[in-house]
Design an enzyme around this catalytic site. Structure first.
Site, PDB file in Angstrom:
ATOM      1  N   HIS A 136     -10.644   6.959   1.375  1.00 57.07           N
ATOM      2  CA  HIS A 136      -9.117   7.003   1.033  1.00 57.07           C
ATOM      3  C   HIS A 136      -9.134   6.002  -0.110  1.00 57.07           C
ATOM      4  O   HIS A 136      -9.764   4.985  -0.090  1.00 57.07           O
ATOM      5  CB  HIS A 136      -8.160   6.775   2.267  1.00 57.07           C
ATOM      6  CG  HIS A 136      -8.275   5.323   2.859  1.00 57.07           C
ATOM      7  ND1 HIS A 136      -9.184   5.010   3.668  1.00 57.07           N
ATOM      8  CD2 HIS A 136      -7.724   4.309   2.731  1.00 57.07           C
ATOM      9  CE1 HIS A 136      -9.298   3.826   4.197  1.00 57.07           C
ATOM     10  NE2 HIS A 136      -8.288   3.406   3.539  1.00 57.07           N
ATOM     11  N   CYS A 184      -2.048  -2.821   7.698  1.00 58.32           N
ATOM     12  CA  CYS A 184      -2.060  -3.613   6.565  1.00 58.32           C
ATOM     13  C   CYS A 184      -0.778  -4.367   6.479  1.00 58.32           C
ATOM     14  O   CYS A 184      -0.560  -5.513   6.057  1.00 58.32           O
ATOM     15  CB  CYS A 184      -2.151  -2.766   5.428  1.00 58.32           C
ATOM     16  SG  CYS A 184      -3.932  -1.916   5.045  1.00 58.32           S
ATOM     17  N   ASP A 226      -4.662  -0.738  -1.894  1.00 59.54           N
ATOM     18  CA  ASP A 226      -6.048  -0.457  -1.314  1.00 59.54           C
ATOM     19  C   ASP A 226      -6.703   0.166  -2.672  1.00 59.54           C
ATOM     20  O   ASP A 226      -6.214   1.006  -3.297  1.00 59.54           O
ATOM     21  CB  ASP A 226      -5.828   0.524  -0.060  1.00 59.54           C
ATOM     22  CG  ASP A 226      -6.292   0.264   1.232  1.00 59.54           C
ATOM     23  OD1 ASP A 226      -6.199  -1.267   1.320  1.00 59.54           O
ATOM     24  OD2 ASP A 226      -6.461   0.936   2.104  1.00 59.54           O
ATOM     25  N   LYS A 278      -6.908  -5.012  -2.814  1.00 62.76           N
ATOM     26  CA  LYS A 278      -7.609  -5.347  -1.845  1.00 62.76           C
ATOM     27  C   LYS A 278      -8.755  -4.180  -1.114  1.00 62.76           C
ATOM     28  O   LYS A 278      -8.697  -3.026  -1.595  1.00 62.76           O
ATOM     29  CB  LYS A 278      -6.771  -5.840  -0.807  1.00 62.76           C
ATOM     30  CG  LYS A 278      -5.841  -4.540  -0.282  1.00 62.76           C
ATOM     31  CD  LYS A 278      -5.012  -5.175   0.835  1.00 62.76           C
ATOM     32  CE  LYS A 278      -3.902  -4.091   1.243  1.00 62.76           C
ATOM     33  NZ  LYS A 278      -4.729  -3.136   2.129  1.00 62.76           N
ATOM     34  N   ASP A 290       0.870  -1.185   0.043  1.00 59.21           N
ATOM     35  CA  ASP A 290      -0.086   0.063   0.115  1.00 59.21           C
ATOM     36  C   ASP A 290       0.659   1.277   0.147  1.00 59.21           C
ATOM     37  O   ASP A 290       0.690   2.228   0.659  1.00 59.21           O
ATOM     38  CB  ASP A 290      -0.980  -0.149   1.235  1.00 59.21           C
ATOM     39  CG  ASP A 290      -1.895  -1.107   1.232  1.00 59.21           C
ATOM     40  OD1 ASP A 290      -1.897  -1.878   0.139  1.00 59.21           O
ATOM     41  OD2 ASP A 290      -2.724  -1.082   2.012  1.00 59.21           O
ATOM     42  N   HIS A 310     -10.707   0.855  -2.951  1.00 55.24           N
ATOM     43  CA  HIS A 310     -12.032   0.968  -2.217  1.00 55.24           C
ATOM     44  C   HIS A 310     -13.006   1.566  -3.269  1.00 55.24           C
ATOM     45  O   HIS A 310     -12.706   2.601  -3.811  1.00 55.24           O
ATOM     46  CB  HIS A 310     -12.032   1.531  -1.173  1.00 55.24           C
ATOM     47  CG  HIS A 310     -11.057   1.283   0.181  1.00 55.24           C
ATOM     48  ND1 HIS A 310     -11.270  -0.119   0.360  1.00 55.24           N
ATOM     49  CD2 HIS A 310     -10.109   1.613   0.788  1.00 55.24           C
ATOM     50  CE1 HIS A 310     -10.317  -0.366   1.241  1.00 55.24           C
ATOM     51  NE2 HIS A 310      -9.537   0.705   1.640  1.00 55.24           N
TER      52      HIS A 310
END
Length: 206
Positions: free
Chosen positions: A80, A150, A46, A105, A8, A48
């Site tokens: 975020h 993470c 990440d 993810k 990340d 999202h």
């Protein structure tokens, strides 16, 4: 076979981002220095949706408070790393040309995914474990953001999946929502069998 997992290293986790990790930008140089030492290099990202259930604004909560998501305790975060935004992009200084595969993810709104291997309920795999196995990887080295979330989850899952796992300490930075969170995360990783090293040690100790 050794692999480097970059966790990340994204704009929203750098200073000035939506969820800045203090000194998070300092991990970029450490990552770049290590790239030539590994035959397999992967990254987690990440990724999202806008309606993700961990976003405080979507739940009428304040960032940093606790709620529940997917039946698990969940920290409420600022919005975020929203898919296809600049905040979700990798840090501009990171040498992404060396990354062989990226594993998104946190792509479903109903559960968060700290680990690069599984969602937080371990019901859905990202494919990272299978990829490393197919590549013949037996030892993974982990660095990135953030130590107490993470990075910790990724390192512990790697160890539990049977990979010898080493954390590159100076290549990680933490959120520290509560004082001591990073130290507790390091202790938890060590209890799980994760080894801790500095990047300078890797030239002779791999």
């Amino acid at each position: 076979m050794n692999a480097l997992i970059l966790v990340d290293i994204q704009n929203d986790f750098l200073p000035g981002g939506a969820l800045p990790v203090p000194h998070g930008d300092e991990v970029v140089a450490v990552a770049n220095r290590l790239l030539d030492r590994f035959p397999v290099i992967v990254a987690t990202q990440d990724w999202h949706p806008e309606n993700h259930g961990s976003f405080a604004a979507n739940r009428g909560q304040q960032p940093g408070t606790m709620a529940e998501l997917g039946g698990l305790p969940q920290v409420m975060w600022p919005n975020h790393c929203v898919q296809n935004t600049g905040g979700a992009a990798f840090a501009p200084g990171l040498n992404t040309a060396r990354i062989q595969r990226v594993f998104p993810k946190g792509t479903g709104p109903e559960i968060d995914s700290y680990s690069g291997f599984f969602d937080n309920r371990r019901r859905k795999a990202t494919g990272l474990g299978d990829y490393l196995t197919l590549k013949g990887v037996t030892h993974v080295f982990v660095l990135g953001l953030a130590t107490d979330y993470c990075v910790k989850a990724t390192a512990i899952d790697a160890q539990q999946l049977g990979f010898t796992t080493t954390l590159v300490l100076d290549g990680c930075r933490g959120v520290e929502l509560n004082p001591g969170d990073c130290d507790r995360a390091l202790e938890e990783m060590q209890r799980a069998g994760v080894r801790l090293v500095q990047s300078v040690d890797l030239a002779t100790n791999r």
